[in-house]
Enzyme design. Structure first.
Site, PDB file in Angstrom:
ATOM      1  N   GLY A  46       0.839  -1.194   0.000  1.00 18.03           N
ATOM      2  CA  GLY A  46       0.000   0.000   0.000  1.00 18.03           C
ATOM      3  C   GLY A  46       0.870   1.238   0.000  1.00 18.03           C
ATOM      4  N   GLU A 142      -3.423   2.812   5.672  1.00 19.14           N
ATOM      5  CA  GLU A 142      -3.263   3.899   4.687  1.00 19.14           C
ATOM      6  C   GLU A 142      -4.115   5.105   5.062  1.00 19.14           C
ATOM      7  OE1 GLU A 142      -0.856   3.439   2.963  1.00 19.14           O
ATOM      8  OE2 GLU A 142      -0.736   1.270   2.973  1.00 19.14           O
ATOM      9  N   HIS A 145      -2.483   7.342   7.452  1.00 19.73           N
ATOM     10  CA  HIS A 145      -1.521   8.270   6.837  1.00 19.73           C
ATOM     11  C   HIS A 145      -2.208   9.577   6.425  1.00 19.73           C
ATOM     12  CE1 HIS A 145       2.246   6.054   6.603  1.00 19.73           C
ATOM     13  NE2 HIS A 145       1.669   5.009   6.056  1.00 19.73           N
TER      14      HIS A 145
HETATM   15  O1  GNR Z   1       4.009  -2.633   2.593  1.00 17.23           O
HETATM   16  C1  GNR Z   1       3.347  -2.487   3.613  1.00 17.23           C
HETATM   17  N1  GNR Z   1       3.020  -3.580   4.352  1.00 17.23           N
HETATM   18  C2  GNR Z   1       2.105  -3.555   5.373  1.00 17.23           C
HETATM   19  C3  GNR Z   1       2.062  -4.650   6.228  1.00 17.23           C
HETATM   20  C4  GNR Z   1       1.141  -4.692   7.245  1.00 17.23           C
HETATM   21  C5  GNR Z   1       0.259  -3.647   7.432  1.00 17.23           C
HETATM   22  C6  GNR Z   1       0.312  -2.550   6.617  1.00 17.23           C
HETATM   23  C7  GNR Z   1       1.215  -2.497   5.587  1.00 17.23           C
HETATM   24  S1  GNR Z   1       1.239  -1.124   4.538  1.00 17.23           S
HETATM   25  C8  GNR Z   1       2.925  -1.143   4.052  1.00 17.23           C
HETATM   26  C9  GNR Z   1       3.204  -0.063   3.026  1.00 17.23           C
HETATM   27  C10 GNR Z   1       2.972   1.293   3.666  1.00 17.23           C
HETATM   28  O2  GNR Z   1       3.745   1.825   4.404  1.00 17.23           O
HETATM   29  N2  GNR Z   1       1.836   1.873   3.400  1.00 17.23           N
HETATM   30  O3  GNR Z   1       1.537   3.051   3.980  1.00 17.23           O
HETATM   31 NI    NI Z   2       2.593   3.074   5.855  1.00 18.23          NI
END
Ligand code: GNR
Ligand code: NI
Length: 175
Positions: A46, A142, A145
């Site tokens: 993500g 996400e 964020h």
């Molecule tokens: O790549 C990502 N792996 C992940 C693993 C467990 C819970 C959430 C994530 S999101 C992360 C990529 C990221 O930082 N997205 O904001």
């Molecule tokens: Ni993240």
């Protein structure tokens, strides 16, 4: 194809509250394509726009499950614009989360296991769906964020400080 630099903690831009997208146009779609290029390159499952310094309520997800038989990665790119959570389950689930903005650090985070969400896609079409499993976890990560929140903000201060200390040490070793 453009791979954009990913911002890492403690960059203050990660604390920004992102603004709603007002127009879904070709410029936005080009940016979303760059977000996917950046996410796949990282690699991650993500990416929120603020992680590449753009304070807009846009995020991309691709859980990239593996096909059981062939072992080949199945791409399933999803775009979420102006996402909202309409309902969340009382049932919680724990997942060992990571974040491209807190590189190579992982910690268990508890979140609602099932959520009902609404969002727009890159054509401006509205969607509403009940999500669970890793998709629900990732969407909540996400969406945090977009509010300037990192997964480490869900930890106790003691655990958060431990993660940040490990990150500082790893950076020092790499320098
Ligand atoms: O790549 C990502 N792996 C992940 C693993 C467990 C819970 C959430 C994530 S999101 C992360 C990529 C990221 O930082 N997205 O904001
Ligand atoms: Ni993240």
């Amino acid at each position: 194809m453009a791979i954009l630099p990913i911002i890492e903690t403690p960059d203050p831009r990660l604390k920004t509250i992102s603004s709603p997208v007002e127009t879904i146009d070709d410029d936005l779609r080009a940016f979303i394509k760059d977000m996917f290029d950046t996410m796949y390159d990282a690699p991650g499952i993500g990416l929120a726009a603020i992680q590449v310094g753009v304070p807009k309520r846009v995020l991309v997800i691709d859980l990239q499950d593996k096909d059981e038989e062939t072992g080949k990665v199945i791409r399933d790119p999803r775009v979420f614009i102006n996402p909202e959570i309409l309902e969340e389950s009382e049932e919680l689930s724990v997942y060992n989360e990571g974040c491209l903005s807190v590189p190579e650090q992982y910690a268990d985070v508890e979140r609602p296991a099932v959520i009902k969400a609404r969002w727009l896609d890159e054509q401006g079409q509205s969607h509403e769906d009940v999500l669970d499993g890793l998709l629900a976890i990732c969407l909540q990560h996400e969406m945090d964020h977009l509010e300037g929140i990192l997964f480490i903000d869900h930890l106790s201060k003691l655990k958060r400080d431990m993660v940040l200390k490990k990150l500082a040490k790893a950076r020092k070793m790499a320098a």
